[in-house]
Design an enzyme around this catalytic site. Structure first.
Site, PDB file in Angstrom:
ATOM      1  N   TRP A 132      35.535 -51.534 -13.007  1.00 15.33           N
ATOM      2  CA  TRP A 132      36.381 -52.554 -13.627  1.00 15.33           C
ATOM      3  C   TRP A 132      35.650 -53.347 -14.704  1.00 15.33           C
ATOM      4  O   TRP A 132      36.285 -53.952 -15.571  1.00 15.33           O
ATOM      5  CB  TRP A 132      36.872 -53.534 -12.562  1.00 15.33           C
ATOM      6  CG  TRP A 132      35.765 -54.124 -11.739  1.00 15.33           C
ATOM      7  CD1 TRP A 132      35.306 -53.688 -10.534  1.00 15.33           C
ATOM      8  CD2 TRP A 132      34.921 -55.230 -12.094  1.00 15.33           C
ATOM      9  NE1 TRP A 132      34.246 -54.440 -10.112  1.00 15.33           N
ATOM     10  CE2 TRP A 132      33.990 -55.405 -11.042  1.00 15.33           C
ATOM     11  CE3 TRP A 132      34.870 -56.091 -13.188  1.00 15.33           C
ATOM     12  CZ2 TRP A 132      33.020 -56.403 -11.062  1.00 15.33           C
ATOM     13  CZ3 TRP A 132      33.892 -57.092 -13.215  1.00 15.33           C
ATOM     14  CH2 TRP A 132      32.987 -57.240 -12.145  1.00 15.33           C
ATOM     15  N   ASN A 133      34.320 -53.381 -14.681  1.00 14.68           N
ATOM     16  CA  ASN A 133      33.618 -54.302 -15.573  1.00 14.68           C
ATOM     17  C   ASN A 133      33.631 -53.847 -17.029  1.00 14.68           C
ATOM     18  O   ASN A 133      33.699 -54.665 -17.944  1.00 14.68           O
ATOM     19  CB  ASN A 133      32.184 -54.546 -15.089  1.00 14.68           C
ATOM     20  CG  ASN A 133      31.358 -53.287 -15.026  1.00 14.68           C
ATOM     21  OD1 ASN A 133      31.887 -52.184 -14.847  1.00 14.68           O
ATOM     22  ND2 ASN A 133      30.049 -53.422 -15.165  1.00 14.68           N
ATOM     23  N   TYR A 134      33.579 -52.532 -17.247  1.00 13.61           N
ATOM     24  CA  TYR A 134      33.707 -51.947 -18.591  1.00 13.61           C
ATOM     25  C   TYR A 134      34.565 -50.687 -18.486  1.00 13.61           C
ATOM     26  O   TYR A 134      34.069 -49.573 -18.663  1.00 13.61           O
ATOM     27  CB  TYR A 134      32.332 -51.612 -19.178  1.00 13.61           C
ATOM     28  CG  TYR A 134      31.529 -52.815 -19.605  1.00 13.61           C
ATOM     29  CD1 TYR A 134      31.722 -53.395 -20.852  1.00 13.61           C
ATOM     30  CD2 TYR A 134      30.587 -53.380 -18.750  1.00 13.61           C
ATOM     31  CE1 TYR A 134      30.990 -54.508 -21.244  1.00 13.61           C
ATOM     32  CE2 TYR A 134      29.853 -54.493 -19.127  1.00 13.61           C
ATOM     33  CZ  TYR A 134      30.058 -55.055 -20.376  1.00 13.61           C
ATOM     34  OH  TYR A 134      29.336 -56.157 -20.759  1.00 13.61           O
ATOM     35  N   PRO A 135      35.849 -50.833 -18.210  1.00 12.18           N
ATOM     36  CA  PRO A 135      36.663 -49.635 -17.954  1.00 12.18           C
ATOM     37  C   PRO A 135      36.784 -48.695 -19.145  1.00 12.18           C
ATOM     38  O   PRO A 135      36.870 -47.476 -18.960  1.00 12.18           O
ATOM     39  CB  PRO A 135      38.027 -50.220 -17.560  1.00 12.18           C
ATOM     40  CG  PRO A 135      38.025 -51.617 -18.088  1.00 12.18           C
ATOM     41  CD  PRO A 135      36.613 -52.073 -18.044  1.00 12.18           C
ATOM     42  N   GLY A 207      29.937 -47.489  -9.940  1.00 13.24           N
ATOM     43  CA  GLY A 207      30.170 -48.608  -9.043  1.00 13.24           C
ATOM     44  C   GLY A 207      28.923 -48.946  -8.261  1.00 13.24           C
ATOM     45  O   GLY A 207      27.797 -48.730  -8.724  1.00 13.24           O
ATOM     46  N   SER A 208      29.113 -49.441  -7.054  1.00 14.39           N
ATOM     47  CA  SER A 208      27.989 -49.930  -6.258  1.00 14.39           C
ATOM     48  C   SER A 208      27.244 -48.801  -5.565  1.00 14.39           C
ATOM     49  O   SER A 208      27.786 -47.710  -5.331  1.00 14.39           O
ATOM     50  CB  SER A 208      28.505 -50.911  -5.195  1.00 14.39           C
ATOM     51  OG  SER A 208      29.246 -50.221  -4.200  1.00 14.39           O
ATOM     52  N   GLY A 212      28.707 -45.445  -3.705  1.00 13.72           N
ATOM     53  CA  GLY A 212      28.159 -44.169  -4.165  1.00 13.72           C
ATOM     54  C   GLY A 212      27.557 -43.375  -3.032  1.00 13.72           C
ATOM     55  O   GLY A 212      27.704 -42.141  -2.967  1.00 13.72           O
ATOM     56  N   GLU A 229      26.839 -43.269 -11.207  1.00 13.36           N
ATOM     57  CA  GLU A 229      26.270 -44.331 -12.047  1.00 13.36           C
ATOM     58  C   GLU A 229      26.391 -45.619 -11.249  1.00 13.36           C
ATOM     59  O   GLU A 229      27.479 -46.199 -11.136  1.00 13.36           O
ATOM     60  CB  GLU A 229      27.024 -44.426 -13.372  1.00 13.36           C
ATOM     61  CG  GLU A 229      26.454 -45.465 -14.310  1.00 13.36           C
ATOM     62  CD  GLU A 229      27.275 -45.616 -15.574  1.00 13.36           C
ATOM     63  OE1 GLU A 229      27.229 -46.703 -16.175  1.00 13.36           O
ATOM     64  OE2 GLU A 229      27.964 -44.650 -15.961  1.00 13.36           O
ATOM     65  N   GLN A 261      28.208 -59.489 -15.237  1.00  9.43           N
ATOM     66  CA  GLN A 261      28.852 -58.404 -14.492  1.00  9.43           C
ATOM     67  C   GLN A 261      28.672 -57.071 -15.213  1.00  9.43           C
ATOM     68  O   GLN A 261      29.616 -56.411 -15.623  1.00  9.43           O
ATOM     69  CB  GLN A 261      30.337 -58.722 -14.301  1.00  9.43           C
ATOM     70  CG  GLN A 261      30.578 -59.998 -13.509  1.00  9.43           C
ATOM     71  CD  GLN A 261      32.030 -60.407 -13.517  1.00  9.43           C
ATOM     72  OE1 GLN A 261      32.697 -60.449 -12.487  1.00  9.43           O
ATOM     73  NE2 GLN A 261      32.542 -60.736 -14.682  1.00  9.43           N
ATOM     74  N   CYS A 263      25.988 -53.482 -15.059  1.00  5.94           N
ATOM     75  CA  CYS A 263      24.933 -52.818 -14.296  1.00  5.94           C
ATOM     76  C   CYS A 263      23.589 -52.953 -14.979  1.00  5.94           C
ATOM     77  O   CYS A 263      22.542 -52.893 -14.336  1.00  5.94           O
ATOM     78  CB  CYS A 263      25.287 -51.358 -14.061  1.00  5.94           C
ATOM     79  SG  CYS A 263      25.598 -50.419 -15.562  1.00  5.94           S
TER      80      CYS A 263
END
Length: 459
Positions: A132-135, A207-208, A212, A229, A261, A263
């Site tokens: 969601w942070n950089y869709p 994601g997290s 993952g 990722e 927000q 990575c």
């Protein structure tokens, strides 16, 4: 039904029908069928559709940015930056994919005897579970090269970026992409699980680390391509020979852009003792200039967090640090009253690696700044992490920077910069930061299956 919530107001701005186990299976079947025709379609035709998608995205960039801001809380100027940056990534993939799909490479050709060559085939049906942070960024890193190389894509955006995912799917339809080749799946983790139950040919997740890990365990026995990722606890080291003010402002932007927000956001800073106090002063002074508020308003740099639950994570990390001796120079408490998932830019000093804020991913606008006495101590602390996504060094000495960067256990290293991604360079992680690479030509090759041909003319 899935409620889409504006994190700045906590209002429900849309209700969207979620996918079911049956609808996910139906979408996979449609993708599988459509991919047979798509893989036989010429690269030029596939590229024309991607070019039309790019033009539609460019034409709708303001609408696209506003949708993103409404559901994620990213300041509108930063949403515009993401959409514009995605156009550049599309240009890169369009320019480079043609070269990767050139005619089969002949490696050996013996006159009247054996010919050996390599050809490349599309992966097939790709499961793209996005963030969601950089869709636009993280999604296009997967679905653009996948489609260009002949695969079909089942795209599950984060439930926090549902409207953006549906908007992307709409643009693909308008670009002329055949039914079934790009489908948006709506819902949370349960829908992602149903997607993984399908016999897909590859899984690409952003994601997290925790999610993952569950994904790779779920598909481990199927021998399909998996790319993860994941997160980071990205460090930066400030040597004493720098322009301290410039380094402080650069790393503050790296820490607080998109409310931290990202990575690859700066999450921990190590500063040589000779410039430590000066650095902290400039860092705090610059951070105080960052305007917080309604993400749709002009000039706002810090919007709300996208997820309410992350407020508790940040509060716990700050509380743990203070209990262990850290000093809060700025922020540290969420605003009292009012609506929205807001957390202030928070700066802590007197931190160490016994504290969660220096070891666990924060994914928010908090930063710990630790004093070090030497390059060797900085390097040891920077590598003292389960993550290995990015790491940066600020110094005027190129030779020292090269040595430090070579010894850093990270997929991307920076000299006098931070929080940066380029489509020309591979994006990959070490340890809990993931496996595989997106972007660059490596991020195109991952969607291709090589086939070796051994050809002997009949006698």
């Amino acid at each position: 039904m899935l409620d889409v919530i504006n994190p700045a107001t906590e209002a429900v701005i849309a209700r969207v029908e979620s996918d079911t186990e049956a609808s996910v299976a139906k979408k996979f079947a449609a993708a599988k069928k459509a991919q047979v025709t798509w893989r036989a379609t010429s690269y030029l035709e596939r590229a024309r559709i991607v070019e039309r998608f790019r033009q539609l995205l460019a034409d709708s960039r303001e609408e696209s940015a506003k949708i993103l801001t409404s559901e994620v809380g990213k300041p509108l100027a930063q949403s515009r930056n993401e959409v514009n940056g995605t156009l550049a990534r599309l240009d890169f993939f369009l320019a480079e994919t043609a070269e990767r799909l050139r005619e089969p490479v002949v490696l050996h050709d013996q006159a009247g005897g054996m010919t050996e060559r390599i050809a490349h085939e599309p992966l097939g049906v790709v499961a793209n579970i996005s963030a969601w942070n950089y869709p636009y960024f993280v999604g296009s890193n997967v679905f653009v090269p996948a489609l260009l190389t002949g695969s079909a894509v089942l795209y599950k955006p984060s439930e926090f970026a549902t409207l953006t995912g549906q908007h992307i799917a709409k643009l693909w339809r308008e670009a002329g992409l055949a039914e079934g080749l790009f489908q948006c799946l709506v819902g949370g983790g349960e829908v992602g699980g149903w997607l993984l139950d399908q016999p897909v040919d590859g899984v690409f997740f952003t994601g997290s680390y925790a999610t993952g890990k569950r994904i790779i365990e779920k598909v481990a026995g199927r021998m399909i391509r998996v790319q993860l990722e994941l997160g980071g606890k990205d460090p930066v080291y400030i040597r004493p020979d720098v322009n301290v003010k410039v380094a402080a402002e650069s790393t503050a932007d790296g820490a607080f852009y998109n409310a931290g927000q990202s990575c690859c956001a700066v999450e921990r800073i190590y500063v040589h003792k000779d410039v430590y106090q000066e650095f902290v002063q400039h860092f705090v002074a610059f951070t105080k200039t960052l305007k917080s508020g309604d993400p749709a308003a002009d000039g706002v740099y810090l919007g709300p967090l996208a997820r309410k639950a992350q407020l508790n994570v940040l509060e716990d990390q700050v509380r743990d640090a203070v209990k262990k001796g850290a000093k809060v120079l700025l922020g540290g408490e969420r605003p009292a009253g009012g609506k929205g998932y807001y957390y202030p830019a928070t700066v802590l000093t007197e931190v160490n690696h016994s504290m969660a804020i220096m070891r666990e991913e924060s994914f928010g606008p908090v930063i710990g700044i630790q004093k070090v006495t030497s390059d060797e101590e900085a390097l040891k602390l920077m590598n003292d992490s389960e993550y290995g996504l990015t790491a940066g060094v600020y110094t005027r000495d190129g030779a020292v920077a090269s040595k430090l960067m070579a010894d850093l256990n990270a997929g991307s290293v920076y000299w006098n910069c931070c929080d940066r991604v380029s489509p020309r360079l591979p994006w990959s992680g070490r340890g809990h930061s993931g496996i595989g690479s997106t972007l660059s030509v490596l991020g195109i090759d991952t969607f291709l299956k090589p086939k070796a041909y051994h050809l002997r003319l009949p006698t």
